[in-house]
Enzyme design. Structure first.
Site, PDB file in Angstrom:
ATOM      1  N   HIS A  51       0.775   5.135   1.398  1.00 22.73           N
ATOM      2  CA  HIS A  51       0.106   6.130   2.233  1.00 22.73           C
ATOM      3  C   HIS A  51       0.007   7.447   1.471  1.00 22.73           C
ATOM      4  O   HIS A  51       0.974   7.873   0.839  1.00 22.73           O
ATOM      5  CB  HIS A  51       0.928   6.414   3.501  1.00 22.73           C
ATOM      6  CG  HIS A  51       1.042   5.268   4.446  1.00 22.73           C
ATOM      7  ND1 HIS A  51       0.275   5.168   5.574  1.00 22.73           N
ATOM      8  CD2 HIS A  51       1.834   4.161   4.424  1.00 22.73           C
ATOM      9  CE1 HIS A  51       0.602   4.057   6.230  1.00 22.73           C
ATOM     10  NE2 HIS A  51       1.541   3.427   5.544  1.00 22.73           N
ATOM     11  N   HIS A  80       0.838  -1.199   0.000  1.00 23.47           N
ATOM     12  CA  HIS A  80       0.000   0.000   0.000  1.00 23.47           C
ATOM     13  C   HIS A  80       0.867   1.240   0.000  1.00 23.47           C
ATOM     14  O   HIS A  80       2.003   1.217   0.477  1.00 23.47           O
ATOM     15  CB  HIS A  80      -0.923   0.008   1.224  1.00 23.47           C
ATOM     16  CG  HIS A  80      -0.195  -0.158   2.525  1.00 23.47           C
ATOM     17  ND1 HIS A  80       0.232  -1.387   2.982  1.00 23.47           N
ATOM     18  CD2 HIS A  80       0.211   0.746   3.437  1.00 23.47           C
ATOM     19  CE1 HIS A  80       0.847  -1.231   4.127  1.00 23.47           C
ATOM     20  NE2 HIS A  80       0.868   0.064   4.423  1.00 23.47           N
TER      21      HIS A  80
END
Ligand code: 5GP
Ligand code: ZN
Length: 141
Positions: free
Chosen positions: A106, A104
């Site tokens: 941020h 992922h």
């Protein structure tokens, strides 16, 4: 489209709809949602739908799709929240601060003096050391 999944992974459960999230957007390959422990208001995550832990194992086209989704979210963060800056941050491995081993990025809006410890002061490196590591990496590419 099928993606690799890991039944014990919190982000795989979010992708599968087994755990709720504040979903910002979704496409075939990626999903973006709000981080439940925001560093600042607007902190969000762009997440691959498939379970690949880190940058060295994810297919490049999926990584590109995660980056594209992060850009879309960042644009909304910039235009709507008008932060003083935005960091895109992607951690690989516990030693880099990764707590969820499912890739992922941020999207982290910044506020003045927010105390987020992502930034560092410049300290000139040793040229010989930079060159030695450079040679090793160049040979590994
Ligand atoms: P990492 O430490 O792996 O770079 O980032 C993982 C992020 O996922 C953390 O910022 C953490 O707050 C967030 N997170 C962990 N569990 C959940 C969850 O169940 N839902 C949401 N929305 N975010 C989560
Ligand atoms: Zn996962």
């Amino acid at each position: 489209m099928t993606h690799p999944t890991d039944g014990s992974c919190i982000f795989c459960k979010i992708v599968a709809g087994q755990i709720p999230c504040f979903k910002l957007l979704e496409d075939e390959t990626t999903i973006a949602f709000m981080d439940i422990n925001p560093v600042n208001p607007g902190h969000a995550l762009s997440v691959a739908k498939g379970h690949w832990p880190t940058v060295d194992v994810i297919p490049p086209d999926v990584l590109a799709a995660v980056a594209k989704t992060a850009q879309r979210v960042a644009k909304a963060v910039v235009s709507e929240l008008k932060p003083v800056g935005v960091n895109l941050l992607q951690a690989n491995g516990a030693g880099a601060g990764q707590s969820v081993p499912h890739l992922h990025i941020h999207i982290m809006p910044r506020r003045p003096n927010d105390g987020a410890t992502l930034n560092w002061d410049y300290k000139p490196g040793d040229k010989a050391e930079i060159e030695a590591v450079y040679k090793r990496l160049k040979a590994a590419l």
